[in-house]
Design a protein around this motif. Sequence first.
Motif, PDB file in Angstrom:
ATOM      1  N   ASP A 187       0.832  -1.200   0.000  1.00 18.14           N
ATOM      2  CA  ASP A 187       0.000   0.000   0.000  1.00 18.14           C
ATOM      3  C   ASP A 187       0.868   1.251   0.000  1.00 18.14           C
ATOM      4  N   ARG A 188       1.935   1.269   0.774  1.00 18.66           N
ATOM      5  CA  ARG A 188       2.858   2.406   0.796  1.00 18.66           C
ATOM      6  C   ARG A 188       3.532   2.573  -0.561  1.00 18.66           C
ATOM      7  N   LEU A 189       3.932   1.463  -1.151  1.00 17.81           N
ATOM      8  CA  LEU A 189       4.639   1.522  -2.428  1.00 17.81           C
ATOM      9  C   LEU A 189       3.753   2.145  -3.506  1.00 17.81           C
ATOM     10  N   ILE A 190       2.505   1.727  -3.568  1.00 14.76           N
ATOM     11  CA  ILE A 190       1.603   2.245  -4.590  1.00 14.76           C
ATOM     12  C   ILE A 190       1.146   3.662  -4.250  1.00 14.76           C
ATOM     13  N   GLY A 191       0.796   3.880  -2.991  1.00 17.73           N
ATOM     14  CA  GLY A 191       0.233   5.157  -2.599  1.00 17.73           C
ATOM     15  C   GLY A 191       1.203   6.316  -2.694  1.00 17.73           C
ATOM     16  N   GLU A 192       2.480   6.068  -2.431  1.00 15.93           N
ATOM     17  CA  GLU A 192       3.453   7.160  -2.430  1.00 15.93           C
ATOM     18  C   GLU A 192       4.218   7.266  -3.738  1.00 15.93           C
ATOM     19  N   GLY A 193       3.985   6.327  -4.655  1.00 19.49           N
ATOM     20  CA  GLY A 193       4.516   6.435  -6.012  1.00 19.49           C
ATOM     21  C   GLY A 193       6.005   6.684  -6.071  1.00 19.49           C
ATOM     22  N   LEU A 194       6.400   7.663  -6.904  1.00 25.27           N
ATOM     23  CA  LEU A 194       7.817   7.956  -7.145  1.00 25.27           C
ATOM     24  C   LEU A 194       8.346   9.098  -6.293  1.00 25.27           C
ATOM     25  N   ARG A 195       7.694   9.365  -5.179  1.00 22.29           N
ATOM     26  CA  ARG A 195       8.246  10.342  -4.243  1.00 22.29           C
ATOM     27  C   ARG A 195       9.626   9.873  -3.791  1.00 22.29           C
ATOM     28  N   PRO A 196      10.478  10.779  -3.306  1.00 23.94           N
ATOM     29  CA  PRO A 196      11.809  10.372  -2.854  1.00 23.94           C
ATOM     30  C   PRO A 196      11.728   9.213  -1.864  1.00 23.94           C
ATOM     31  N   GLY A 197      12.601   8.239  -2.047  1.00 22.57           N
ATOM     32  CA  GLY A 197      12.607   7.052  -1.205  1.00 22.57           C
ATOM     33  C   GLY A 197      11.852   5.886  -1.809  1.00 22.57           C
ATOM     34  N   TRP A 198      11.436   6.007  -3.101  1.00 21.72           N
ATOM     35  CA  TRP A 198      10.657   4.923  -3.705  1.00 21.72           C
ATOM     36  C   TRP A 198      11.457   3.626  -3.759  1.00 21.72           C
ATOM     37  N   GLN A 199      12.788   3.752  -3.901  1.00 23.70           N
ATOM     38  CA  GLN A 199      13.602   2.527  -3.947  1.00 23.70           C
ATOM     39  C   GLN A 199      13.502   1.757  -2.627  1.00 23.70           C
ATOM     40  N   GLU A 200      13.516   2.492  -1.535  1.00 21.92           N
ATOM     41  CA  GLU A 200      13.399   1.855  -0.222  1.00 21.92           C
ATOM     42  C   GLU A 200      12.039   1.186  -0.063  1.00 21.92           C
ATOM     43  N   ARG A 201      10.984   1.862  -0.488  1.00 21.80           N
ATOM     44  CA  ARG A 201       9.643   1.294  -0.370  1.00 21.80           C
ATOM     45  C   ARG A 201       9.495   0.044  -1.235  1.00 21.80           C
ATOM     46  N   LEU A 202      10.106   0.072  -2.423  1.00 20.85           N
ATOM     47  CA  LEU A 202      10.056  -1.107  -3.283  1.00 20.85           C
ATOM     48  C   LEU A 202      10.776  -2.282  -2.637  1.00 20.85           C
ATOM     49  N   ALA A 203      11.944  -2.012  -2.082  1.00 19.76           N
ATOM     50  CA  ALA A 203      12.716  -3.078  -1.432  1.00 19.76           C
ATOM     51  C   ALA A 203      11.977  -3.658  -0.235  1.00 19.76           C
ATOM     52  N   ILE A 204      11.352  -2.783   0.564  1.00 15.47           N
ATOM     53  CA  ILE A 204      10.621  -3.258   1.740  1.00 15.47           C
ATOM     54  C   ILE A 204       9.427  -4.116   1.316  1.00 15.47           C
TER      55      ILE A 204
END
Length: 619
Positions: A187-204
Amino acid sequence: MPKARGWKPDPYWLLLLALTCFALTPLLAPGYFFSAHDGRHSVFFVTMFDEAIRDGALWPIWAMHHNQGYGYPTFLIQAPLAFYVAQGFLLLGFGVTTAVKGVWTVAFLISAWGMYGLVRRWVLTWPQRGVSLIDIKEAERRASQAGFVAGLLYVYAPYHLLDIYVRAALAETMLIGWLPWAFWAFDRLIGEGLRPGWQERLAIAALTYTLLIFTHAFAIMAATPLLIVFILFRLWMQWQHDDVLANRQGRTMAAQVAAAGAAGVAGLMGAAIFLLPLLAEGPLLSQEDWVSDTYTYSRHFVHWGQFFSPFWGYGYSDDPIGARDGMGFQLGIMLALLALVALYLLLARMERTLSLSIFLLAISSALLYIMTPGAVWLWQALPVLEVLQFPWRLLTLVIFVLSALGGLTMESLLNWSSSRQKGEVGALMIATVIVLASAGYARPATLEPVEPWREDGRAVFQFERQHPDMLGYTNFVQERFTETPLTAQYAAALAQGDAPFNPDQLERLGILSGEGVVTATYSRGHRFGGEVTMQTPGVVQIRLFAFPGWQVRLDGQVADYRVSPPHGLMEIDVAAGVHRIDVEMGSTPARTTGAILSGLTLMGLIGLLAAGRGSRRNV
């Protein structure tokens, strides 16, 4: 989820964890509920996993005491996360049974925390809500209250308590604990999109999905489809509506789809060390052992009335009709009641997360239907569902969905209150009712003393003597059995009571032909063998099931073995003289490939984590 920097603990989060501990108080009592369905399995699986770990197997496959000592690749099909958590407790010096209790404690606490975080996020960020900056603090307070109620509903859901105190299902309880975290991460990955830190959200997101697969094979068959459906729904909602708490700069639908897909693929690759051997070598196990007789799905459907019946029992789902099952399958009065309230709010269009609540109600209704006899056509049309064994296992997903729905419903109800004090009192009153409604289920049927033999290989032997139908076989077995040459040795060790059990006393080798004698044997977690003295050339049988990965050495040199009929063991030719035979469970192409893929994926995800944190610091 509390932030690491400048963390001020949320009182509702602290209270949630404290109330969760009340559900675990029976674990503090001396003794253990060995009579629970999988009570003994949960202990001796950890025992055999520990034996393999201590023998140098970092990713165990073989469980050496199964099948009257012939062993079985149990950890090829049993997902390992719960066992690794237990191993942590063992390395700290706790006993096996205490380690199992520790796993349940961890699973319950993370289930409460994960549900709290997921629902809190949904309340604050779900598209179409619209939270203004003026009332952000009030919104956060109500979000915490909703997460608090959802977490309690999840912890005290009757099936959740049944999973520990009636079934003692270690891996499934870990699955329940980890499920909210995977949904939260995606949900965080989709909801926050390409905002800074997207790589971290994708990895998590990828890592949480990998760990979800590591909880239980059920996660592959049932939890994964539910997660995929949610991801598609979340993407559609993001496309349809604006999330006012997200930064739309640089965010596109294509990027969101790509990120979610990449996280899912990375999650699967991270779990390759478990999935590839399971897919490649699992078919070598006799499948009928796990989908017939007791495990026939048609014997375990749930009738609609059972979902709402207050019946609670410690027996089994052993009535094919379902009217007199020995265990209960109730949703729980609070989950059912809040679901009805949610339905009313939807009909009255008073629900603040309209689309999400409709989705959760639809999903829970569909899952409930699939568990009933009316869905037999679906089970017949999709034979792959057989491996689920028990349709009522889908209650794992139902309580997850309904607990989240209950939290959202609670937030809508609290929104009617114009007084902060009334809202807090309302949340605490609901919490009190949730705990009291299910507190009576948080207890095992009986507690038995933890005798030494309960925590070693003799426990496996004793169980199989009592339940010979529970032996598992490979496709190399031509003739089924209930006793082996090792049976008498296990029985003699069991008769010694509290005396320590030494697996080296098991006669792991036997002379099939020729004149000779076995002079020494040893049995470790993943390594076995001994010495023989042969007066003439002959054949020595290795009393272990033949299976991919065995590496046999004769006097230090690699030796070929062949399958020894009729029980599917191993045998080798030996010349006259004194010989040492060593057998070790090693790798296979599938295991090596899986380990490499998982290792490379983990390295890549660690790199993404670092890149994501770096990009956030530079903002």
